[in-house]
Design an enzyme around this catalytic site. Structure first.
Site, PDB file in Angstrom:
ATOM      1  N   GLU A 167       9.367 -23.604  29.278  1.00 32.20           N
ATOM      2  CA  GLU A 167      10.275 -23.545  30.600  1.00 32.20           C
ATOM      3  C   GLU A 167      11.476 -22.427  30.179  1.00 32.20           C
ATOM      4  O   GLU A 167      12.627 -22.579  30.491  1.00 32.20           O
ATOM      5  CB  GLU A 167      10.873 -24.926  30.685  1.00 32.20           C
ATOM      6  CG  GLU A 167       9.827 -25.906  30.985  1.00 32.20           C
ATOM      7  CD  GLU A 167      10.343 -27.093  31.039  1.00 32.20           C
ATOM      8  OE1 GLU A 167      11.373 -27.474  30.777  1.00 32.20           O
ATOM      9  OE2 GLU A 167       9.301 -27.970  31.314  1.00 32.20           O
ATOM     10  N   ASP A 216       5.078 -23.002  31.227  1.00 33.94           N
ATOM     11  CA  ASP A 216       6.114 -23.270  32.175  1.00 33.94           C
ATOM     12  C   ASP A 216       5.421 -24.321  33.489  1.00 33.94           C
ATOM     13  O   ASP A 216       4.071 -24.266  33.363  1.00 33.94           O
ATOM     14  CB  ASP A 216       6.819 -22.143  32.654  1.00 33.94           C
ATOM     15  CG  ASP A 216       8.270 -22.012  32.840  1.00 33.94           C
ATOM     16  OD1 ASP A 216       8.639 -22.980  33.420  1.00 33.94           O
ATOM     17  OD2 ASP A 216       8.828 -21.178  32.339  1.00 33.94           O
ATOM     18  N   GLU A 284      -0.370 -29.706  31.148  1.00 33.43           N
ATOM     19  CA  GLU A 284       0.379 -30.876  31.156  1.00 33.43           C
ATOM     20  C   GLU A 284      -0.126 -31.666  32.584  1.00 33.43           C
ATOM     21  O   GLU A 284       0.933 -31.997  33.164  1.00 33.43           O
ATOM     22  CB  GLU A 284       1.846 -30.778  31.358  1.00 33.43           C
ATOM     23  CG  GLU A 284       2.401 -30.225  30.005  1.00 33.43           C
ATOM     24  CD  GLU A 284       3.940 -30.225  30.126  1.00 33.43           C
ATOM     25  OE1 GLU A 284       4.581 -30.866  30.468  1.00 33.43           O
ATOM     26  OE2 GLU A 284       4.323 -29.342  29.208  1.00 33.43           O
TER      27      GLU A 284
HETATM   28  O1  9MR Z   1       6.712 -36.695  29.065  1.00 36.60           O
HETATM   29  C1  9MR Z   1       8.005 -36.206  28.426  1.00 36.60           C
HETATM   30  C2  9MR Z   1       8.924 -37.546  28.729  1.00 36.60           C
HETATM   31  O2  9MR Z   1       8.702 -38.591  27.571  1.00 36.60           O
HETATM   32  C3  9MR Z   1      10.295 -37.284  27.853  1.00 36.60           C
HETATM   33  O3  9MR Z   1      11.271 -38.014  28.105  1.00 36.60           O
HETATM   34  C4  9MR Z   1      10.677 -35.877  28.661  1.00 36.60           C
HETATM   35  C5  9MR Z   1      11.964 -35.414  28.176  1.00 36.60           C
HETATM   36  O4  9MR Z   1      12.316 -34.013  28.450  1.00 36.60           O
HETATM   37  O5  9MR Z   1       9.739 -34.816  28.432  1.00 36.60           O
HETATM   38  C6  9MR Z   1       8.584 -35.458  29.060  1.00 36.60           C
HETATM   39  O6  9MR Z   1       7.702 -34.213  28.805  1.00 36.60           O
HETATM   40  C7  9MR Z   1       7.983 -32.742  29.717  1.00 36.60           C
HETATM   41  C8  9MR Z   1       7.259 -31.615  28.705  1.00 36.60           C
HETATM   42  O7  9MR Z   1       7.843 -31.745  27.468  1.00 36.60           O
HETATM   43  C9  9MR Z   1       7.505 -30.477  29.263  1.00 36.60           C
HETATM   44  N1  9MR Z   1       7.085 -30.443  30.680  1.00 36.60           N
HETATM   45  C10 9MR Z   1       7.883 -31.414  31.738  1.00 36.60           C
HETATM   46  C11 9MR Z   1       7.161 -32.720  30.929  1.00 36.60           C
HETATM   47  C12 9MR Z   1       7.690 -33.877  32.016  1.00 36.60           C
HETATM   48  O8  9MR Z   1       8.812 -33.985  32.132  1.00 36.60           O
END
Ligand code: 9MR
Length: 379
Positions: A167, A216, A284
């Site tokens: 990101e 991203d 994702e």
């Molecule tokens: O799914 C993840 C969630 O459990 C966490 O609380 C969060 C914290 O920032 O991150 C989520 O995963 C993210 C991923 O690392 C990057 N892309 C977006 C995902 C969903 O928010």
């Protein structure tokens, strides 16, 4: 004549009965032995993965564990390899969960992704501070190099793919983060994303064979962002920075425009003109059941089920097309069952969502059957 007609009728009744009984005999749960494996169904096209957490691996006799091994050939940890979890203070590494993840992957012959080495979020503040002051660019670069080298070397040859940077763009261009602010134009060449270049070079040195991804969100829906990513990666590739591919997170919604996504992915795929081995991954994937402008917390899934299924089919048809064109080789879901998803409670507090192909009890949704049977219909 009569005999012929009766025979025809008999044949029709028999095949109907077979269909009905086939329908009835479809397994109910993802872990049932008769349930077809999702990743095996797609083995001619791309790998299929899931994000998991360390508690998914503790009971290796559970249905939950068995269904993971059965349906996915690629895994990533949802949170436990992120900087704040694996490297909470400068002198402390918490390798336990990722070690267990890697042992699981090796024992079961799985492909493993590491998420993520450098991110503005879930990155502890100590990286950016020095005795109460802002860290210097030199110190931050050194810390980043140590962080990447320590982690990537530890899992060298074992974690296959790294989301090296996550990101780094926002809607308008480069995201303004502590990384940009402090490191900035470190080598004086005029661009401000030197932390990204150094991150990729460091990761490559630590494991020359690992696939290095820049990851991203909204790249599939926001053509400006796709173009920005294309331009930035193009310059880096031309300078010899070892970026092997772009990861599209694809947190999509039921109202997504699949054709627009195809066009935006094609923009990124043009990076293959510079490096023929350049890859695009879906990293994702999940599909919110709510339209983007819906702020409700509950939805009657059966009412939107047909649309949900149709959108999943359209999406996987596009993935198959891209794979056939040599543009996509991995599709990873950000979770696997409706009970465990960051979308429960986000972006609307108290919301329940149903983004996957199996429900919270691992019951197969009709979308599972539509998706798992798609490759068979194509061939
Ligand atoms: O799914 C993840 C969630 O459990 C966490 O609380 C969060 C914290 O920032 O991150 C989520 O995963 C993210 C991923 O690392 C990057 N892309 C977006 C995902 C969903 O928010």
């Amino acid at each position: 004549m009569k005999v012929k007609n009766s025979l025809r009728l008999l044949a029709a009744v028999t095949s109907l009965a077979m269909l009905v009984s086939c329908g009835e005999s479809r397994p109910e749960y993802a872990y049932d032995a008769e349930t077809p494996s999702l990743y095996e169904a797609y083995s001619d096209y791309f790998h299929i993965g899931a994000a998991i957490n360390s508690w998914d691996l503790t009971d290796q006799t559970s249905d939950r564990f068995n269904l993971l091994v059965k349906h996915y050939d690629t895994f990533v940890m949802e949170n436990e390899t992120k900087p704040d979890q694996i490297h909470p203070t400068e002198d402390t590494y918490n390798f336990g969960p990722t070690d267990a993840f890697v042992e699981f992957g090796e024992a079961n012959g799985k492909i493993l992704r590491g998420h993520t080495l450098v991110w503005h979020s879930q990155c502890p503040q100590w990286f950016f501070e020095d005795n109460g002051q802002e860290a210097s660019a030199d110190l931050l670069v050194q810390r980043m190099k140590d962080h990447i080298t320590t982690i990537v070397s530890r899992y060298k040859g074992r974690i296959d793919t790294w989301d090296v940077c996550n990101e780094v763009l926002d809607g308008g261009g480069m995201r303004f983060s502590d990384w940009i602010k402090i490191v900035g134009d470190y080598d004086g060449d005029g661009d401000k994303y030197d932390f990204i270049e150094i991150a990729f070079e460091t990761a490559r040195e630590a494991d020359p064979d690992a696939r290095l991804i820049i990851n991203d969100y909204s790249l599939e829906s926001d053509s400006n962002k796709a173009i920005k990513m294309y331009s930035m990666v193009k310059s880096m590739l031309e300078e010899g920075v070892p970026v092997d591919g772009v990861g599209l997170q694809m947190h999509v919604g039921i109202d997504m425009d699949v054709e627009a996504a195809r066009e935006n992915i094609k923009i990124l795929a043009r990076l293959k003109e510079i490096n023929p081995d350049f890859v695009i991954e879906v990293t994702e994937l999940d599909m919110s059941c709510y339209s983007w402008n819906d702020s409700s917390t509950e939805i009657n899934f059966s009412k939107i089920e047909d649309d949900f299924n149709a959108k999943y089919v359209e999406l996987f048809e596009m993935f198959i097309d891209l794979a056939e064109e040599g543009l996509l080789d991995s599709v990873v879901f950000w979770g696997f069952n409706d009970g465990d998803t960051w979308l429960n409670g986000y972006p609307v507090e108290g919301r329940t969502n149903y983004p996957f192909l199996m429900d919270a009890e691992y019951r197969l949704k009709s979308a599972f059957w539509e998706v798992v049977e798609l490759p068979g219909k194509k061939s």
